[in-house]
Scaffold this motif. Structure first.
Motif, PDB file in Angstrom:
ATOM      1  N   ALA A 111      39.432  34.195  31.565  1.00  0.00           N
ATOM      2  CA  ALA A 111      39.980  35.711  31.913  1.00  0.00           C
ATOM      3  C   ALA A 111      40.017  35.217  33.667  1.00  0.00           C
ATOM      4  O   ALA A 111      40.532  36.833  34.475  1.00  0.00           O
ATOM      5  N   ALA A 112      38.999  34.506  34.262  1.00  0.00           N
ATOM      6  CA  ALA A 112      39.765  34.440  36.040  1.00  0.00           C
ATOM      7  C   ALA A 112      40.429  34.339  36.963  1.00  0.00           C
ATOM      8  O   ALA A 112      41.034  35.183  37.384  1.00  0.00           O
ATOM      9  N   GLU A 113      41.311  33.399  36.087  1.00  0.00           N
ATOM     10  CA  GLU A 113      42.830  33.550  36.737  1.00  0.00           C
ATOM     11  C   GLU A 113      43.730  34.561  36.325  1.00  0.00           C
ATOM     12  O   GLU A 113      44.695  35.276  36.801  1.00  0.00           O
ATOM     13  N   ALA A 114      43.381  35.474  35.043  1.00  0.00           N
ATOM     14  CA  ALA A 114      44.259  36.521  35.000  1.00  0.00           C
ATOM     15  C   ALA A 114      43.413  37.918  35.438  1.00  0.00           C
ATOM     16  O   ALA A 114      43.848  39.063  36.329  1.00  0.00           O
ATOM     17  N   ASN A 115      42.181  38.419  35.668  1.00  0.00           N
ATOM     18  CA  ASN A 115      41.938  38.875  36.945  1.00  0.00           C
ATOM     19  C   ASN A 115      41.933  38.735  38.431  1.00  0.00           C
ATOM     20  O   ASN A 115      41.971  39.838  38.999  1.00  0.00           O
ATOM     21  N   GLN A 116      42.534  37.728  38.439  1.00  0.00           N
ATOM     22  CA  GLN A 116      42.521  37.136  40.480  1.00  0.00           C
ATOM     23  C   GLN A 116      43.991  38.032  40.103  1.00  0.00           C
ATOM     24  O   GLN A 116      44.726  38.749  41.432  1.00  0.00           O
ATOM     25  N   VAL A 117      44.615  37.555  39.423  1.00  0.00           N
ATOM     26  CA  VAL A 117      45.918  38.113  39.740  1.00  0.00           C
ATOM     27  C   VAL A 117      46.525  40.155  39.715  1.00  0.00           C
ATOM     28  O   VAL A 117      46.565  40.270  40.738  1.00  0.00           O
ATOM     29  N   VAL A 118      45.515  40.663  39.036  1.00  0.00           N
ATOM     30  CA  VAL A 118      44.894  41.642  39.224  1.00  0.00           C
ATOM     31  C   VAL A 118      44.373  42.121  40.677  1.00  0.00           C
ATOM     32  O   VAL A 118      45.730  42.994  41.105  1.00  0.00           O
ATOM     33  N   ILE A 119      44.080  40.953  40.809  1.00  0.00           N
ATOM     34  CA  ILE A 119      42.637  41.534  41.850  1.00  0.00           C
ATOM     35  C   ILE A 119      44.163  41.716  43.261  1.00  0.00           C
ATOM     36  O   ILE A 119      44.105  42.672  44.284  1.00  0.00           O
ATOM     37  N   ASP A 120      44.614  40.318  43.208  1.00  0.00           N
ATOM     38  CA  ASP A 120      45.978  40.243  44.314  1.00  0.00           C
ATOM     39  C   ASP A 120      46.469  41.407  44.494  1.00  0.00           C
ATOM     40  O   ASP A 120      47.595  41.640  45.643  1.00  0.00           O
ATOM     41  N   VAL A 121      47.503  41.554  42.967  1.00  0.00           N
ATOM     42  CA  VAL A 121      48.511  42.623  43.656  1.00  0.00           C
ATOM     43  C   VAL A 121      47.619  44.075  43.905  1.00  0.00           C
ATOM     44  O   VAL A 121      48.914  45.126  44.391  1.00  0.00           O
ATOM     45  N   ALA A 122      46.828  44.819  43.097  1.00  0.00           N
ATOM     46  CA  ALA A 122      45.976  45.649  43.773  1.00  0.00           C
ATOM     47  C   ALA A 122      45.921  45.221  45.030  1.00  0.00           C
ATOM     48  O   ALA A 122      46.153  46.410  46.116  1.00  0.00           O
ATOM     49  N   ARG A 123      45.411  44.853  45.927  1.00  0.00           N
ATOM     50  CA  ARG A 123      44.999  44.708  47.731  1.00  0.00           C
ATOM     51  C   ARG A 123      46.440  44.238  48.024  1.00  0.00           C
ATOM     52  O   ARG A 123      46.681  44.803  48.191  1.00  0.00           O
ATOM     53  N   ALA A 124      47.593  43.804  47.692  1.00  0.00           N
ATOM     54  CA  ALA A 124      49.026  43.445  48.581  1.00  0.00           C
ATOM     55  C   ALA A 124      49.054  45.152  48.169  1.00  0.00           C
ATOM     56  O   ALA A 124      49.825  45.384  49.469  1.00  0.00           O
ATOM     57  N   GLN A 125      49.094  45.775  47.076  1.00  0.00           N
ATOM     58  CA  GLN A 125      49.653  47.128  47.824  1.00  0.00           C
ATOM     59  C   GLN A 125      48.488  48.465  48.074  1.00  0.00           C
ATOM     60  O   GLN A 125      48.193  48.946  48.650  1.00  0.00           O
ATOM     61  N   GLY A 126      47.710  48.257  48.877  1.00  0.00           N
ATOM     62  CA  GLY A 126      46.655  48.429  49.457  1.00  0.00           C
ATOM     63  C   GLY A 126      45.729  49.868  48.812  1.00  0.00           C
ATOM     64  O   GLY A 126      45.045  50.477  49.061  1.00  0.00           O
ATOM     65  N   ALA A 127      45.376  49.250  47.400  1.00  0.00           N
ATOM     66  CA  ALA A 127      45.666  50.074  46.404  1.00  0.00           C
ATOM     67  C   ALA A 127      43.506  49.614  46.242  1.00  0.00           C
ATOM     68  O   ALA A 127      43.456  48.222  45.877  1.00  0.00           O
ATOM     69  N   ASP A 128      42.219  50.899  46.051  1.00  0.00           N
ATOM     70  CA  ASP A 128      40.699  50.851  45.796  1.00  0.00           C
ATOM     71  C   ASP A 128      41.153  50.799  44.554  1.00  0.00           C
ATOM     72  O   ASP A 128      39.883  51.034  44.050  1.00  0.00           O
ATOM     73  N   GLU A 129      42.336  51.404  43.398  1.00  0.00           N
ATOM     74  CA  GLU A 129      42.087  51.939  41.808  1.00  0.00           C
ATOM     75  C   GLU A 129      42.954  52.069  41.243  1.00  0.00           C
ATOM     76  O   GLU A 129      44.166  51.396  42.209  1.00  0.00           O
ATOM     77  N   VAL A 130      43.151  51.171  39.947  1.00  0.00           N
ATOM     78  CA  VAL A 130      44.018  50.964  39.205  1.00  0.00           C
ATOM     79  C   VAL A 130      43.467  52.055  37.652  1.00  0.00           C
ATOM     80  O   VAL A 130      42.675  52.375  37.882  1.00  0.00           O
ATOM     81  N   VAL A 131      45.124  52.711  37.471  1.00  0.00           N
ATOM     82  CA  VAL A 131      44.586  53.487  36.072  1.00  0.00           C
ATOM     83  C   VAL A 131      45.229  52.575  35.107  1.00  0.00           C
ATOM     84  O   VAL A 131      46.097  51.633  35.070  1.00  0.00           O
ATOM     85  N   LYS A 132      44.242  52.585  34.002  1.00  0.00           N
ATOM     86  CA  LYS A 132      44.403  51.574  33.111  1.00  0.00           C
ATOM     87  C   LYS A 132      44.868  51.981  31.395  1.00  0.00           C
ATOM     88  O   LYS A 132      44.364  53.214  30.957  1.00  0.00           O
ATOM     89  N   VAL A 133      45.951  51.881  30.498  1.00  0.00           N
ATOM     90  CA  VAL A 133      46.253  51.945  28.963  1.00  0.00           C
ATOM     91  C   VAL A 133      45.125  51.479  28.600  1.00  0.00           C
ATOM     92  O   VAL A 133      45.228  49.754  28.694  1.00  0.00           O
ATOM     93  N   LYS A 134      44.635  51.354  27.280  1.00  0.00           N
ATOM     94  CA  LYS A 134      43.799  50.974  26.793  1.00  0.00           C
ATOM     95  C   LYS A 134      44.304  49.586  26.113  1.00  0.00           C
ATOM     96  O   LYS A 134      45.585  49.233  26.062  1.00  0.00           O
ATOM     97  N   SER A 135      43.726  48.138  26.362  1.00  0.00           N
ATOM     98  CA  SER A 135      44.398  47.158  26.359  1.00  0.00           C
ATOM     99  C   SER A 135      42.690  46.240  25.952  1.00  0.00           C
ATOM    100  O   SER A 135      42.467  46.210  26.457  1.00  0.00           O
TER     101      SER A 135
END
Lengths: 477, 215
Positions: free
Chosen positions: A84-108
């Motif tokens: 989980a930690a590795e997967a979550n870190q990927v999302v955090i890194d991608v969001a930060r690289a885009q300068g995003a402070d929010e993401v929209v999510k599809v049910k998963s």
């Protein structure tokens, strides 16, 4: 997390939840039965579905490498996450690289399993659930209780209350005159979420299927919130459990018949989106795919248990399960409730915790789940297999093992058996019609069950009394 | 060891007992309902699309424009999005009726932003494949359908499909589709059953779906 039996006790006392669940599961069972009945050879489809998943699972490393190669060739970036930690870190890194402070999510289910929302929140990134039921759960600071209809335990009045109280804090407030009509509630969700869809830079999804021979990901949904997330933002991250792989695109011909009919009881769900890497000029131009293990290799290593990885998360097994219908989803202590959860959770996590030890027993082994499963997962057999593991783990010192030893001593000699039966019927006469709520020494077993009151006489005594004068001894009957 | 190598190694170890070679199952079996006749397939398609509370009309090729205009009028649409590759005659009567036809291009020629799409009432597209047993239309977002967002943000979608594009069952449709294209399978308008399993049409996608079957 308490054991299933302890957690279920509280849920059983919640009459509102039991009423909501009984209504919902009965409705969906009837719908499923009707549309499955329309298919001429449902059994052949089930076999083909199971074969497709088994082919992928038995050769998972090969198909994953093929998937990765095709995704990369089509402009996607592939990440691998052990946990989980590795997967979550990927999302955090991608969001930060885009300068995003929010993401929209599809049910998963996968993102729930890795607790992505919590990880994002800690990193200062808001995660907006966009599926209506997930929105209800998120705004209500609640937990999902069903794979497909996560807010199945909430009725319309409760939902109206949550929307009126919470929507304003997360964005556009609910209309002042909001009623509890489902159409009005859905309209409120549309208005609340649209501003988020239109401004979002980054979306996060799972995938129902990942096709190895083409690199195609598939998301099956109803509301269009999935399409919004998969289409409007410039960046998309999809968290895909490694077991989601299908060998070929042609396998979708089977799966797209099995999944909608089994899950929502529809011939087809309103929307299915497929995409293969990046399509220039259409949808996200930056596409990430995270291939997630998080215990799946452990399940795969169990030669009996691995068939649980065929699961396509349709939730048909929940809707037919008499235990789920009464206990609800929360008692399973995981994002995967119901019969499939009772096998998947202990397989993913092992049987060391109280809840995982107890889950293989959260079933009456009635077999309805196997019959309903579109990919023929033999859940009852897996439950028995896992019970063996739980008992082995306790290395013969378990209550059940001790009980079985005692039973074999009693049954081993007819005089001991008669003595035991006489003792029990004496207990029955003393108790009259009262119910036994617990028995000293059988604490664990009686926590979620009432012990039947022993009869006032044994079968042997009854036979001897009622056949006293008919000349038969019963020995040659 | 990277996460990739570690996971692949674990999975190889986990499947060490497997002796069958990759692909040993052979051809993917095609399990699908057999059509009684072409006319029966088309009737079933129309029934199933309508069953999901989409509006379906059948018409001759020279009546498409009139039926599209009628559908847009029912939806009270004014601003109507037209993909670049759409057959021009399909929207001529709508323009003549005073509707405002829009292309997917802003003033500077770049594709419309999500906010601009949100101002548009309806979109008219062609389709790639129709599936009779499920009442599904599949878009592959080529020029006569436009990119995915066009059929998502506006509130009404009018979709024109030729009778010869309708196949009987799901596997035939899958065989005709190009996996390299983004695909959208649409079965009725956007819907949810999340509140007490009551079906409600129209959550985030188009709330109105009109299907015009030609031929």
């Amino acid at each position: 997390m308490p054991s299933f039996q302890r957690a279920a006790k509280g849920a059983l006392a919640d009459t509102q939840q039991r009423r909501n669940l009984a209504h919902a599961t009965a409705t969906i069972r009837a719908k499923r039965a009707a549309v499955v009945g329309e298919v001429a050879d449902w059994e052949a489809l089930r076999v083909a579905g199971a074969d497709a998943k088994d082919e992928a699972l038995h050769h998972l490393p090969d198909y994953l490498e093929q998937l990765e190669a095709n995704l990369t060739a089509r402009g996607a970036t592939v990440h691998w996450a052990r946990d989980a930690a590795e997967a979550n870190q990927v999302v955090i890194d991608v969001a930060r690289a885009q300068g995003a402070d929010e993401v929209v999510k599809v049910k998963s289910m996968a993102t729930q399993e890795i607790e992505l929302n919590e990880a994002l929140e800690e990193a200062g990134i808001a995660a907006w659930e966009t599926d209506l039921a997930e929105l209800i759960v998120q705004l209500g600071q609640d937990r999902p209780s069903h794979i497909l209809v996560p807010a199945i335990h909430r009725n319309r009045a409760e939902i109206r209350e949550i929307f009126r109280r919470e929507m304003g804090r997360a964005g556009r407030a609910a209309p002042e005159d909001l009623t509890d009509e489902p159409a009005r509630l859905a309209e409120a969700a549309r208005l609340h979420l649209r501003e988020k869809f239109l401004r979002a830079k980054v979306a996060v999804s799972g995938a129902n299927f990942a096709v190895a021979d083409t690199g195609t990901l598939v998301v099956v949904e109803s509301e269009g919130n999935g399409r919004m997330c998969l289409t409007l933002p410039q960046t998309l991250v999809s968290i895909v459990g490694v077991e989601k792989v299908l060998p070929t695109f042609a396998d979708l011909g089977t799966m797209m018949q099995l999944l909608p009919r089994s899950s929502t009881g529809e011939r087809m769900n309103p929307y299915t989106s497929t995409w293969t890497g990046v399509t220039p000029g259409d949808g996200p131009q930056e596409v990430h795919v995270v291939l997630l293990d998080n215990g799946r290799s452990r399940v795969l290593a169990d030669e009996v248990g691995r068939e649980a990885l065929r699961c396509i998360r349709c939730s048909a097994c929940l809707n037919v399960c008499p235990v789920y219908e009464r206990a609800g989803g929360h008692a399973y202590g995981s994002v995967y409730p119901g019969p499939i959860g009772a096998v998947l959770n202990p397989l993913l996590r092992g049987v060391s915790s109280d809840v995982d030890k107890s889950l293989p027993y959260a079933s009456s082994l009635c077999g309805a789940c196997f019959e309903a499963c579109p990919v023929r997962i033999d859940i009852p057999s897996l439950l028995v297999h896992l019970r063996t593991q739980v008992v082995d783990e306790a290395s013969g010192r378990s209550a059940e093992a001790a009980g079985m030893r005692a039973a074999s001593w009693v049954f081993g000699d007819h005089r001991r058996l008669e003595a035991a039966q006489r003792a029990a019927s004496l207990g029955g006469r003393l108790l009259g019609g009262r119910t036994i709520r617990s028995v000293p020494g059988l604490g664990a077993w009686t926590q979620a069950r009432d012990v039947p009151t022993p009869p006032t006489e044994t079968f042997r005594q009854w036979w001897a009394r009622s056949h006293r004068n008919d000349g038969h001894t019963g020995e040659d009957a | 060891m990277s996460a990739r190598e570690a996971i692949l190694a674990r999975l190889r170890e986990a499947t060490a007992d497997v002796t069958t070679p990759v692909g040993a199952r052979g051809e993917v079996p095609t399990i699908s309902a057999a059509p009684a006749s072409a006319a029966g397939t088309l009737d079933l398609f129309v029934d199933n699309v309508a069953d999901y509370r989409a509006t379906v009309v059948r018409c001759a090729p020279d009546r498409v424009g009139a039926e599209v205009a009628a559908a847009l009028a029912r939806g009270r649409a004014h601003a109507v999005l037209v993909p670049d590759g759409l057959e021009a005659t399909w929207v001529e009567p709508s323009q003549a009726a005073g509707m405002w036809l829009r292309r997917d291009a802003g003033e500077d020629g770049s594709p419309l932003s999500p906010g601009a799409l949100d101002e548009i009432d309806a979109v008219v597209t062609a389709a790639r494949v129709g599936i009779a047993t499920t009442g599904t239309i599949v878009l592959d977002h080529t020029e006569d359908q436009g990119r995915r967002a066009l059929t998502l943000v506006p509130d009404q979608h009018v979709c024109v499909i030729r009778a010869d594009q309708v196949v009987h069952d799901v596997p035939e449709a899958v065989a005709l589709l190009d996996p390299a294209r983004p695909l959208t399978w649409i079965s009725g308008p956007s819907a949810t059953s999340d509140i007490e399993l009551d079906r409600v049409e129209g959550v985030h996608g188009p709330r109105v779906l009109d299907v015009v079957v030609v031929g």
